[in-house]
Design a protein around this motif. Sequence first.
Motif, PDB file in Angstrom:
ATOM      1  N   GLU A  86       0.816   9.592  -5.987  1.00  0.00           N
ATOM      2  CA  GLU A  86       1.289  10.973  -5.861  1.00  0.00           C
ATOM      3  C   GLU A  86       2.112  11.397  -7.065  1.00  0.00           C
ATOM      4  O   GLU A  86       2.174  12.572  -7.405  1.00  0.00           O
ATOM      5  N   ALA A 109      -5.927   4.056   1.061  1.00  0.00           N
ATOM      6  CA  ALA A 109      -6.310   5.396   1.529  1.00  0.00           C
ATOM      7  C   ALA A 109      -5.568   6.514   0.788  1.00  0.00           C
ATOM      8  O   ALA A 109      -6.178   7.484   0.339  1.00  0.00           O
ATOM      9  N   LYS A 110      -4.257   6.373   0.664  1.00  0.00           N
ATOM     10  CA  LYS A 110      -3.447   7.416   0.038  1.00  0.00           C
ATOM     11  C   LYS A 110      -3.792   7.584  -1.451  1.00  0.00           C
ATOM     12  O   LYS A 110      -3.790   8.698  -1.983  1.00  0.00           O
ATOM     13  N   VAL A 111      -4.098   6.493  -2.097  1.00  0.00           N
ATOM     14  CA  VAL A 111      -4.516   6.537  -3.502  1.00  0.00           C
ATOM     15  C   VAL A 111      -5.798   7.369  -3.613  1.00  0.00           C
ATOM     16  O   VAL A 111      -5.916   8.270  -4.444  1.00  0.00           O
ATOM     17  N   ARG A 112      -6.745   7.087  -2.729  1.00  0.00           N
ATOM     18  CA  ARG A 112      -8.021   7.806  -2.767  1.00  0.00           C
ATOM     19  C   ARG A 112      -7.826   9.286  -2.471  1.00  0.00           C
ATOM     20  O   ARG A 112      -8.441  10.135  -3.096  1.00  0.00           O
ATOM     21  N   GLU A 113      -6.961   9.583  -1.526  1.00  0.00           N
ATOM     22  CA  GLU A 113      -6.702  10.981  -1.166  1.00  0.00           C
ATOM     23  C   GLU A 113      -6.253  11.766  -2.404  1.00  0.00           C
ATOM     24  O   GLU A 113      -6.742  12.860  -2.674  1.00  0.00           O
ATOM     25  N   GLU A 114      -5.330  11.193  -3.147  1.00  0.00           N
ATOM     26  CA  GLU A 114      -4.813  11.860  -4.351  1.00  0.00           C
ATOM     27  C   GLU A 114      -5.899  12.038  -5.407  1.00  0.00           C
ATOM     28  O   GLU A 114      -6.025  13.096  -6.022  1.00  0.00           O
ATOM     29  N   LYS A 126      -8.554  14.675  -4.430  1.00  0.00           N
ATOM     30  CA  LYS A 126      -8.021  16.023  -4.597  1.00  0.00           C
ATOM     31  C   LYS A 126      -8.223  16.483  -6.053  1.00  0.00           C
ATOM     32  O   LYS A 126      -8.747  17.563  -6.322  1.00  0.00           O
ATOM     33  N   GLY A 154       0.587   4.199  -2.808  1.00  0.00           N
ATOM     34  CA  GLY A 154       0.305   5.587  -2.440  1.00  0.00           C
ATOM     35  C   GLY A 154       1.311   6.539  -3.062  1.00  0.00           C
ATOM     36  O   GLY A 154       0.948   7.582  -3.616  1.00  0.00           O
ATOM     37  N   THR A 155       2.572   6.183  -2.979  1.00  0.00           N
ATOM     38  CA  THR A 155       3.626   7.020  -3.547  1.00  0.00           C
ATOM     39  C   THR A 155       3.466   7.108  -5.069  1.00  0.00           C
ATOM     40  O   THR A 155       3.639   8.172  -5.669  1.00  0.00           O
ATOM     41  N   GLU A 205       0.809  -1.217   0.000  1.00  0.00           N
ATOM     42  CA  GLU A 205       0.000   0.000   0.000  1.00  0.00           C
ATOM     43  C   GLU A 205       0.843   1.270   0.000  1.00  0.00           C
ATOM     44  O   GLU A 205       0.468   2.274  -0.596  1.00  0.00           O
ATOM     45  N   LYS A 206       1.978   1.203   0.679  1.00  0.00           N
ATOM     46  CA  LYS A 206       2.826   2.387   0.767  1.00  0.00           C
ATOM     47  C   LYS A 206       3.322   2.780  -0.625  1.00  0.00           C
ATOM     48  O   LYS A 206       3.276   3.937  -1.029  1.00  0.00           O
TER      49      LYS A 206
END
Length: 222
Positions: free
Chosen positions: A64, A106-111, A114, A60-61, A56-57
């Motif tokens: 971004e 989560a980080k994928v969705r955040e990006e 946005k 996410g990167t 997942e990390k």
Amino acid sequence: LEKDLVIAIDGPAGAGKSTVAKIIAERLGYIYIDTGAMYRALTLKVLNQAYDLEDEKKLGTLAENTDIKLVKAGEDNLVLLDGEDVTAEIRDNKVSNNVSVVAKVAKVREEMVKLQRQMAQSGGVVMDGRDIGTVVLPDADIKIFLTASVEERAQRRYDELIDKGEDVDLEQIKGEIIRRDDIDKNREVAPLTEAEDAIYVDTTKLDIGQVVEEILNICQEV
Ligand code: CDP
Ligand code: CDP
């Protein structure tokens, strides 16, 4: 219509969201934003680069550092991934069968959220996805939850793939849709669910034209 509306359409795979959203946007002169295409584009990159889907990390990167754009070229809505046209490729079954795993990070969705909010800023938009009315645009003027029986949705997707000349099996397609809906409904972040103030539209026995008319009528009332 008296003002430019923000219209959110959510629902499971094969409910008719993108087909209907695109027609409504054309009829109203609005922009259409296909958020599923964004998750699909990122998933294509993940598959092409042979990333570990469990990491997942890293996913996410990657989100971004990925440039995803939806652009209108005449009648067509093109999806650009780091500048490259991937409109057709993101519909491959391989992408369909892996996208939910990428989309639950989560980080994928955040990006993605946005980007989606930036695109909707101007108003006069129809946006479709899974979490538009609940998370991305909670203040949307109109929220539609579009659905149909799983048999009907599988049949639609099957017909579509047969039309494209692919060799597919109806029961297998149905199983894949059930699995994908299950991941989308049960993830921790922004699961697929009906917003409290959404209007529920069951399209099992409706054709595309009927669904479009029903939603346009709802727009007139607002
Ligand atoms: O068109 P189809 O119903 O096959 O799916 P899509 O709208 O292209 O979305 C593909 C996948 O992206 C979904 O199954 C979800 O896993 C994810 N997605 C999401 O998580 N949130 C959104 N707003 C849109 C799509
Ligand atoms: O975006 P979503 O996955 O919700 O569905 P779609 O890709 O818009 O629709 C899936 C297929 O079902 C398309 O081939 C549509 O033409 C078809 N469809 C239909 O036959 N009847 C409807 N009422 C809606 C869509």
